[in-house]
Design a protein around this motif. Structure first.
Motif, PDB file in Angstrom:
ATOM      1  N   ALA A  18       0.628  -1.286   0.002  1.00 55.07           N
ATOM      2  CA  ALA A  18       0.034   0.079   0.168  1.00 55.07           C
ATOM      3  C   ALA A  18       0.986   1.090  -0.111  1.00 55.07           C
ATOM      4  O   ALA A  18       0.573   2.252  -0.842  1.00 55.07           O
ATOM      5  N   VAL A  22       0.541   4.239  -2.815  1.00 51.47           N
ATOM      6  CA  VAL A  22       0.491   5.548  -2.703  1.00 51.47           C
ATOM      7  C   VAL A  22       1.643   6.505  -3.137  1.00 51.47           C
ATOM      8  O   VAL A  22       1.114   7.341  -3.791  1.00 51.47           O
ATOM      9  N   GLY A  26      -0.446   8.274  -5.739  1.00 45.29           N
ATOM     10  CA  GLY A  26      -1.244   9.190  -5.047  1.00 45.29           C
ATOM     11  C   GLY A  26      -0.519  10.543  -5.110  1.00 45.29           C
ATOM     12  O   GLY A  26       0.420  10.798  -5.410  1.00 45.29           O
ATOM     13  N   TRP A  61      -5.051  12.332   6.434  1.00 42.93           N
ATOM     14  CA  TRP A  61      -5.723  11.793   5.051  1.00 42.93           C
ATOM     15  C   TRP A  61      -5.969  12.898   4.337  1.00 42.93           C
ATOM     16  O   TRP A  61      -6.486  12.751   2.819  1.00 42.93           O
ATOM     17  N   LEU A  66      -6.268   9.342  -4.720  1.00 43.60           N
ATOM     18  CA  LEU A  66      -5.990   7.895  -5.035  1.00 43.60           C
ATOM     19  C   LEU A  66      -6.669   7.660  -6.491  1.00 43.60           C
ATOM     20  O   LEU A  66      -7.706   8.100  -6.762  1.00 43.60           O
ATOM     21  N   GLU A 130      -7.294   3.062   6.421  1.00 42.92           N
ATOM     22  CA  GLU A 130      -6.127   2.222   6.239  1.00 42.92           C
ATOM     23  C   GLU A 130      -6.611   0.938   5.226  1.00 42.92           C
ATOM     24  O   GLU A 130      -6.026   0.489   4.251  1.00 42.92           O
ATOM     25  N   TRP A 132      -9.419   0.689   3.608  1.00 41.29           N
ATOM     26  CA  TRP A 132      -9.914   1.164   2.301  1.00 41.29           C
ATOM     27  C   TRP A 132      -8.532   1.292   1.449  1.00 41.29           C
ATOM     28  O   TRP A 132      -8.553   0.757   0.066  1.00 41.29           O
ATOM     29  N   VAL A 133      -7.550   1.837   1.834  1.00 38.53           N
ATOM     30  CA  VAL A 133      -6.382   2.177   1.065  1.00 38.53           C
ATOM     31  C   VAL A 133      -5.847   0.849   0.778  1.00 38.53           C
ATOM     32  O   VAL A 133      -5.262   0.485  -0.556  1.00 38.53           O
TER      33      VAL A 133
END
Length: 218
Positions: A18, A22, A26, A61, A66, A130, A132-133
């Motif tokens: 992750a 990101v 991201g 956040w 994203l 977290e 969800w990411v």
């Protein structure tokens, strides 16, 4: 202003996969600090500890953009918090992200930090943002490595057997879950069906033909 994320700018508590997702995909847009609203929100009856949660969420956040999700009309356009509201079942929640499209639900952060959807009722997708990411990162990873991606709806999802699968723990699934098999990953997306009492069909995405790296690559 949008900035690509790297190093300390990436929120802690994410898996290596992750964090890489990101960092690579991201960007961070400017987000309005919420601390200046504290006195106003206290006057509205919002508890101080709830304001603390919203302020911390925005600092951690807020402004994070994203890539689109494969469901929920592509997920939040970016993450941010707003004035907390009392939930019908007790506790407080606040907006967790701005939708990419016009949808019949809102992306919310629940009383216990859950990331979910509010429609006719509350559907906590993951135990935290977290999760969800992590789900987005796993979607990206599985899509790259799978030989085939199959989308199932409604009764097709009900007939899907997961007897030989194990849950993918890092997504912290509640209503939405991920499952790992011998050569495939399965994502169950039940949020809209939960929000609207089954009037919207459940969705499953099956990523098949995965090798060891595709299944476990971090």
């Amino acid at each position: 202003m949008n900035l690509h994320l790297h190093g300390d700018a990436i929120p802690e508590g994410l898996s290596r996969r992750a964090r890489s997702f990101v960092a690579s995909h991201g960007v961070r847009a400017d987000a309005t600090p919420l601390e200046p609203y504290r006195e106003r929100w206290l006057a509205l009856g919002v508890p101080g500890e709830v304001i603390d949660r919203a302020v911390a969420y925005q600092e951690r956040w807020g402004g994070l953009v994203l890539p689109p999700a494969p469901v929920y009309e592509c997920g939040p356009r970016y993450l941010y918090a707003d004035v907390p509201e009392p939930s019908h079942g007790g506790g407080w929640w606040f907006v967790g992200g701005e939708p990419r499209a016009s949808v019949a639900f809102s992306f919310m952060i629940g009383p216990n930090g859950e990331f979910g959807l509010w429609g006719d009722t509350w559907a906590p997708l993951h135990a935290s943002v977290e999760g969800w990411v992590e789900s987005l990162a796993l979607t990206h990873h599985a899509s790259q490595w799978a030989k085939q991606v199959t989308r199932l709806h409604g009764d097709e999802v009900e007939g899907l057997s997961l007897d030989d699968f194990e849950p993918v723990e890092e997504v912290q699934g509640i209503v939405d879950t991920w499952w790992r098999g011998s050569d495939s990953l399965v994502a169950l997306h039940n949020g809209e069906a939960e929000c609207f009492s089954g009037r919207v069909r459940r969705v499953a995405l099956v990523y098949s033909g995965l090798d060891k790296w595709g299944l476990h690559g971090q």
